[in-house]
Design an enzyme around this catalytic site. Structure first.
Site, short mmCIF file in Angstrom:
data_model
loop_
_atom_site.label_atom_id
_atom_site.label_comp_id
_atom_site.label_asym_id
_atom_site.label_seq_id
_atom_site.Cartn_x
_atom_site.Cartn_y
_atom_site.Cartn_z
N ALA A 151 0.82 -1.23 0.00
CA ALA A 151 0.00 0.00 0.00
C ALA A 151 0.85 1.27 0.00
CB ALA A 151 -0.92 0.00 1.21
N LYS A 181 6.15 -13.62 -12.22
CA LYS A 181 4.74 -13.45 -11.82
C LYS A 181 3.96 -14.75 -12.11
CE LYS A 181 4.78 -8.43 -12.57
NZ LYS A 181 4.32 -7.79 -11.35
N GLY A 241 3.46 1.69 -1.85
CA GLY A 241 4.10 1.84 -3.16
C GLY A 241 3.24 2.60 -4.15
N1 LIG Z 1 2.77 -1.17 -15.93
C1 LIG Z 1 3.80 -0.39 -15.64
O1 LIG Z 1 4.15 0.53 -16.40
C2 LIG Z 1 4.53 -0.63 -14.34
C3 LIG Z 1 5.47 0.30 -13.87
C4 LIG Z 1 6.12 0.04 -12.66
C5 LIG Z 1 5.81 -1.11 -11.93
N2 LIG Z 1 4.90 -1.99 -12.44
C6 LIG Z 1 4.53 -3.25 -11.71
O2 LIG Z 1 3.74 -2.88 -10.59
C7 LIG Z 1 4.07 -3.69 -9.47
C8 LIG Z 1 4.17 -2.78 -8.26
O3 LIG Z 1 5.29 -1.92 -8.49
P1 LIG Z 1 5.41 -0.48 -7.85
O4 LIG Z 1 6.54 0.17 -8.56
O5 LIG Z 1 4.08 0.15 -7.80
O6 LIG Z 1 5.85 -0.90 -6.36
P2 LIG Z 1 6.71 -0.06 -5.34
O7 LIG Z 1 6.36 1.38 -5.45
O8 LIG Z 1 8.15 -0.44 -5.48
O9 LIG Z 1 6.17 -0.61 -3.95
C9 LIG Z 1 6.40 -1.93 -3.54
C10 LIG Z 1 5.58 -2.23 -2.29
O10 LIG Z 1 5.79 -3.59 -1.87
C11 LIG Z 1 5.99 -3.59 -0.46
N3 LIG Z 1 6.78 -4.76 -0.04
C12 LIG Z 1 7.89 -5.24 -0.67
N4 LIG Z 1 8.38 -6.28 0.05
C13 LIG Z 1 7.57 -6.44 1.14
C14 LIG Z 1 7.57 -7.33 2.26
N5 LIG Z 1 8.52 -8.27 2.40
N6 LIG Z 1 6.59 -7.23 3.19
C15 LIG Z 1 5.62 -6.26 3.05
N7 LIG Z 1 5.57 -5.38 2.02
C16 LIG Z 1 6.53 -5.46 1.08
C17 LIG Z 1 6.73 -2.28 -0.21
O11 LIG Z 1 6.63 -1.97 1.14
P3 LIG Z 1 7.71 -1.03 1.93
O12 LIG Z 1 7.07 0.32 2.01
O13 LIG Z 1 7.82 -1.70 3.24
O14 LIG Z 1 8.99 -1.05 1.15
C18 LIG Z 1 5.95 -1.32 -1.12
O15 LIG Z 1 4.76 -0.90 -0.49
C19 LIG Z 1 5.41 -4.37 -9.77
O16 LIG Z 1 5.32 -5.75 -9.57
C20 LIG Z 1 5.76 -4.00 -11.19
O17 LIG Z 1 5.99 -5.15 -11.97
C21 LIG Z 1 4.26 -1.77 -13.61
#
Ligand SMILES: NC(=O)c1ccc[n+]([C@@H]2O[C@H](COP(=O)([O-])OP(=O)(O)OC[C@H]3O[C@@H](n4cnc5c(N)ncnc54)[C@H](OP(=O)(O)O)[C@@H]3O)[C@@H](O)[C@H]2O)c1
Length: 327
Positions: A11, A125, A13
């Site tokens: 949440a 995934k 992120g």
């Molecule tokens: N379609 C697109 O253009 C696009 C672009 C970017 C990403 N994505 C995809 O979207 C997905 C989400 O990416 P994002 O960039 O939105 O993510 P992000 O901003 O990097 O956030 C990741 C989240 O996961 C949490 N997390 C990671 N490890 C954890 C653990 N061990 N326990 C609890 N929480 C944990 C983090 O919590 P903390 O706050 O504790 O670190 C953070 O809230 C990715 O899988 C990626 O493939 C798609």
């Protein structure tokens, strides 16, 4: 009607905040956030708490019984873990099955691509999806295309730099390969509809805003800004070379997440830039439902509206909590 209890993983992120916003705005949901202990004081989380999000503290690496406790009473789990954390979802999926969760939304949220050796990220995934299917956990996979926020080029004047933590200054080939794009902020609005829709149970859904091409976006930015862009044209051979080099660089033991960033970038370019995978027709061929057909009344933010916001100085950059600028 009783509200649906949704637990959000990730949440804090970018995708997670979009989804939290979408659920809170839609109403009818009680929103929980699974937060690891080290992140309970993050400002992004405090903002969500003020708006009614309830925190359950637990790390995804915790034992399964602890994870199952964190899932007690939850109807729907939505996972938005970061790119390199896909494997951390296996245990929470098992715990969700034990806790009687009615629907699990694994972390998809990327572009369309068939599994099996094109994009490592896709394949990571898919391992999670396979696990979910093996334990017979109800699910929905939601892919979204490419965010507007990372597909937009910089302006030579620097006028957009305030919101350009990740800009796209490259055109693959002549840049005209069609691709689907979505405003990050609309992802949560789609998700709020999809997770309570019986038509989407045990299905894949493609939720995107528009289909255009990178060259089309560059042309729109030029038209609206009045500035002339100087894209970097990348020949297809260069993308193939980047993919080969990035694969060789990342395939080391033990696993090192930091070595995968160039691979993600190169394989994305291979999939949407050369193969042309990221389009609704191919999504349908792969078995996805199309959100435009499911929700014909949905009014997405247009690319033009997003660029106008950028030009007006009112857009928000992404990943500003961890990077100042990458290009
Ligand atoms: N379609 C697109 O253009 C696009 C672009 C970017 C990403 N994505 C995809 O979207 C997905 C989400 O990416 P994002 O960039 O939105 O993510 P992000 O901003 O990097 O956030 C990741 C989240 O996961 C949490 N997390 C990671 N490890 C954890 C653990 N061990 N326990 C609890 N929480 C944990 C983090 O919590 P903390 O706050 O504790 O670190 C953070 O809230 C990715 O899988 C990626 O493939 C798609």
């Amino acid at each position: 009607m009783a509200s649906v209890k949704v637990l959000l993983i990730g949440a804090t992120g970018e995708t997670g905040r979009s989804i939290a916003n979408g659920l809170l705005e839609a109403g009818g949901f009680e929103v929980y956030a699974l937060i690891r202990p080290a992140s309970v004081a993050k400002p992004q989380l405090l903002d969500l708490q003020k708006r009614g999000v309830i925190v359950r503290t637990c790390d995804l690496t915790a034992p399964e019984e602890e994870l199952a406790q964190a899932l007690a009473g939850i109807d729907v789990v939505i996972s938005c873990v970061g790119t390199t954390d896909q494997h951390t979802q296996i245990n929470i999926a098992t715990a969700a099955k034990a806790a009687g969760v009615k629907r699990f939304i694994p972390c998809a949220f990327i572009t369309i691509c068939a599994p099996g050796g094109i994009m490592y990220l896709r394949d990571e995934k898919e391992k999670v999806y396979n696990h979910i299917k093996q334990i017979k956990l109800p699910y929905t996979i939601i892919d979204v295309g490419w965010w507007y926020q990372i597909a937009t080029p910089r302006l030579p004047s620097g006028k957009l730099d305030y919101a350009m933590t990740l800009a796209n200054d490259e055109l693959i080939g002549d840049g005209t390969t069609p691709s689907a794009f979505t405003d990050l902020r609309d992802i949560g609005k789609y998700v709020a509809r999809i997770v309570v829709d019986p038509r989407t149970e045990n299905k894949m859904v493609f939720a995107y805003n528009t289909v255009t091409s990178p060259a089309g976006i560059f042309a729109l930015v030029e038209k609206l800004s009045g500035e002339k862009l100087e894209p970097k044209y990348i020949p297809e051979e260069t993308v193939h070379k980047r993919v080969a080099e990035a694969r060789a660089f990342s395939e080391t033991y033990p696993y090192d997440a930091t070595k995968f960033t160039p691979r993600y970038a190169a394989e994305y370019q291979l999939s949407w830039g050369i193969r042309g995978d990221n389009v609704p027709e191919y999504a349908k061929y792969l078995g996805y439902l199309d959100a435009k057909e499911l929700y014909p009344d949905f009014k997405p933010i247009t690319f033009e509206e997003y660029i106008q916001e950028l030009l007006a100085g009112t857009a928000t950059g992404i990943y500003t909590d961890r990077i100042s600028r990458i290009y």
